[in-house]
Enzyme design. Structure first.
Site, PDB file in Angstrom:
ATOM      1  N   GLU A 117       0.989  -1.415   0.140  1.00  0.00           N
ATOM      2  CA  GLU A 117       0.117   0.023  -0.096  1.00  0.00           C
ATOM      3  C   GLU A 117       1.012   1.322  -0.130  1.00  0.00           C
ATOM      4  O   GLU A 117       1.823   1.182   0.489  1.00  0.00           O
ATOM      5  CB  GLU A 117      -1.103   0.159   1.335  1.00  0.00           C
ATOM      6  CG  GLU A 117      -1.818  -1.145   1.343  1.00  0.00           C
ATOM      7  CD  GLU A 117      -2.538  -1.279   2.508  1.00  0.00           C
ATOM      8  OE1 GLU A 117      -3.561  -2.018   2.384  1.00  0.00           O
ATOM      9  OE2 GLU A 117      -2.321  -0.734   3.513  1.00  0.00           O
ATOM     10  N   GLU A 137      -3.903   0.775  -3.059  1.00  0.00           N
ATOM     11  CA  GLU A 137      -3.013  -0.593  -3.023  1.00  0.00           C
ATOM     12  C   GLU A 137      -3.183  -1.340  -4.457  1.00  0.00           C
ATOM     13  O   GLU A 137      -4.192  -1.164  -5.272  1.00  0.00           O
ATOM     14  CB  GLU A 137      -3.849  -1.558  -2.145  1.00  0.00           C
ATOM     15  CG  GLU A 137      -3.351  -2.882  -1.840  1.00  0.00           C
ATOM     16  CD  GLU A 137      -4.207  -3.581  -1.054  1.00  0.00           C
ATOM     17  OE1 GLU A 137      -4.340  -5.093  -1.387  1.00  0.00           O
ATOM     18  OE2 GLU A 137      -4.098  -3.510   0.024  1.00  0.00           O
ATOM     19  N   HIS A 159       0.927  -6.849   3.083  1.00  0.00           N
ATOM     20  CA  HIS A 159       0.694  -8.091   3.614  1.00  0.00           C
ATOM     21  C   HIS A 159       1.530  -9.224   2.630  1.00  0.00           C
ATOM     22  O   HIS A 159       1.717  -8.767   1.498  1.00  0.00           O
ATOM     23  CB  HIS A 159      -0.930  -8.492   3.363  1.00  0.00           C
ATOM     24  CG  HIS A 159      -1.613  -7.563   4.384  1.00  0.00           C
ATOM     25  ND1 HIS A 159      -2.868  -7.696   4.229  1.00  0.00           N
ATOM     26  CD2 HIS A 159      -1.209  -6.673   5.282  1.00  0.00           C
ATOM     27  CE1 HIS A 159      -3.443  -6.821   5.339  1.00  0.00           C
ATOM     28  NE2 HIS A 159      -2.614  -6.257   5.914  1.00  0.00           N
ATOM     29  N   ARG A 200       0.207 -10.268   8.099  1.00  0.00           N
ATOM     30  CA  ARG A 200      -0.449  -9.003   8.148  1.00  0.00           C
ATOM     31  C   ARG A 200       0.413  -7.748   8.556  1.00  0.00           C
ATOM     32  O   ARG A 200       0.090  -6.572   8.440  1.00  0.00           O
ATOM     33  CB  ARG A 200      -1.717  -9.200   8.507  1.00  0.00           C
ATOM     34  CG  ARG A 200      -2.649 -10.140   7.718  1.00  0.00           C
ATOM     35  CD  ARG A 200      -4.071 -10.415   8.400  1.00  0.00           C
ATOM     36  NE  ARG A 200      -4.811  -9.117   8.349  1.00  0.00           N
ATOM     37  CZ  ARG A 200      -4.817  -8.204   9.325  1.00  0.00           C
ATOM     38  NH1 ARG A 200      -4.223  -8.790  10.580  1.00  0.00           N
ATOM     39  NH2 ARG A 200      -5.440  -6.919   9.373  1.00  0.00           N
TER      40      ARG A 200
END
Length: 447
Positions: free
Chosen positions: A136, A198, A247, A338
């Site tokens: 992101e 993202e 992630h 994560r």
């Protein structure tokens, strides 16, 4: 992206066909910063013969002055032409490994280090470690001098469809450029926070995935600049809104090409390999946090209330734990870490989580801390009862965990570990000496 290693003749032909005038020779330093040497195309044969030299003492975490000469060895499977034209001719890039003067791979090169850890994985009988990253980033407006401001480009939210701002066009352009370069983009969308985006690309083997992350960052920053934006991968650029994560979806593959994490006979359709790998991820979580979240600012993201994980736990159903197991099975069976953020050096982060998982396999570690309820709503006592620990809350605490974990230290090797600890200890000491606006606002009058 294919694994085809272009021959010298193929490269010469592509240079001619695509009117390539410059070569951008790229590698990555200790801190994850992309370094590049630009060469005129006349140097192509010299490059392909592993004869390009540079001064290693000028690169963070590499070597001292007296041993500074190093060679760049190109990996010809990473050759690609940038899709934007330059008025002076097009630019092609190739990612290199760093080698010592005697031709041996340099231990302080994060890319060489990942290859070493992958070799250890192959010796254990696995063929590939696949990574699907989800980086992101934020787009900030720039001022008239081109410097980043703290003004975001939009007020949109997660998956918003309104093309009400140039940020949407910029993201579309990023996706088009990546696709032209051979990326298989699976999704691109607006994230939860204003100005946050993202782009997810298809998984690939660990080395290629790390290369892809570095290429992706370069493309995002280059195209954002054209739109008058500054793209940042800083984990938490603004208070009070969600930070940026990266992630890591991961899976091990067997020699026959099957997914080693899948077992149709298990109630959750997960293999013993998956459970033990998960056990390793749980056991070493606090230590690899220093590598997956390597800057002071990373720990402003790892706080309750903003969708980032804070606790060492895993689940097949909810989104609050450190490791989530998405519902796909068969070839798509994977573990999703994560906690990692895009300030991480992808070569070091992927090596660290792989080594942690392999330790779980070597020692048949049980995957403790399966939690299906929302951990954020539990009391401290309830978490203690389930033996759920917190992730480190500062870079300082994460470094302390790393220093006591031989397995994760081994994922870096001695040279990288020592350089990393030295750089990060210095970074945290500098941060501690800084007095922030928050402190003045809270304490100036009260005391």
């Amino acid at each position: 992206m294919g694994k085809h290693v272009f021959t010298k003749d193929e490269v010469r032909q592509m240079v001619k066909d695509e009117d390539i005038h410059f070569l951008r020779v790229m590698f990555t330093d200790l801190l994850g910063t992309i370094k590049s040497v630009d060469l005129p195309v006349s140097q192509l044969d010299k490059l392909m013969d592993n004869k390009i030299m540079f001064d290693g003492s000028s690169i963070d975490g590499f070597v001292r002055i007296e041993e500074s000469d190093m060679y760049l060895y190109p990996d010809m499977s990473t050759w690609l032409a940038f899709p934007w034209g330059a008025e002076h001719g097009k630019v092609a890039r190739v990612i290199c490994s760093v080698h010592n003067i005697d031709g041996t791979p340099f231990e302080g090169d994060p890319r060489n280090n990942l290859k070493r850890v992958l070799e250890g994985m192959r010796k254990m009988g696995f063929k590939d470690f696949n990574i699907g990253p989800e980086p992101e980033f934020f787009l900030f407006k720039t001022d008239e001098k081109g410097n980043p401001t703290t003004n975001l480009n939009d007020k949109e939210n997660y998956f918003d469809m309104e093309p009400s701002d140039p940020g949407e066009d910029c993201r579309r352009d990023i996706v088009l450029a990546l696709e032209k370069m051979g990326f298989d983009v699976e999704a691109a969308h607006h994230e939860v926070a204003p100005g946050q985006h993202e782009v997810d690309f298809k998984y690939s083997d660990a080395l290629e995935a790390a290369d892809n992350i570095q290429t992706f960052k370069f493309v995002v920053k280059t195209i954002a600049k054209k739109y008058g934006f500054h793209a940042t991968f800083m984990p938490k650029p603004l208070s009070g809104i969600n930070g940026s994560g990266m992630h890591l979806n991961m899976s091990l593959f067997n020699q026959n090409g099957s997914n080693a994490f899948y077992d149709e006979n298990d109630k959750d359709k997960l293999s013993a390999t998956a459970y033990h790998f998960l056990g390793g991820l749980m056991k070493h979580a606090r230590s690899y946090t220093a590598i997956c979240n390597p800057i002071v600012n990373s720990y402003k993201r790892l706080v309750p209330g903003f969708e980032a994980p804070v606790y060492v736990a895993w689940s097949t159903s909810n989104r609050s734990p450190l490791v989530r197991i998405p519902s796909d099975r068969g070839m798509g069976t994977r573990l999703e870490l994560r906690s990692a953020d895009p300030s991480a050096n992808p070569y070091l982060a992927i090596a660290a989580v792989l080594e942690a998982g392999l330790d779980g396999l070597r020692n048949n570690l049980p995957p403790i801390h399966n939690v299906d309820e929302n951990i954020y709503t539990m009391t401290e006592a309830e978490r203690a009862e389930k033996d759920i620990h917190d992730l480190p809350d500062t870079l300082h605490n994460a470094l302390k965990s790393l220093a006591n974990d031989e397995v994760v230290k081994n994922s870096m090797g001695e040279h990288l570990y020592n350089s990393f600890m030295e750089a990060k200890t210095r970074e945290y000491a500098s941060y501690r000496q800084h007095v922030s606006d928050w402190e003045r606002q809270h304490y100036m009058e009260q005391y």
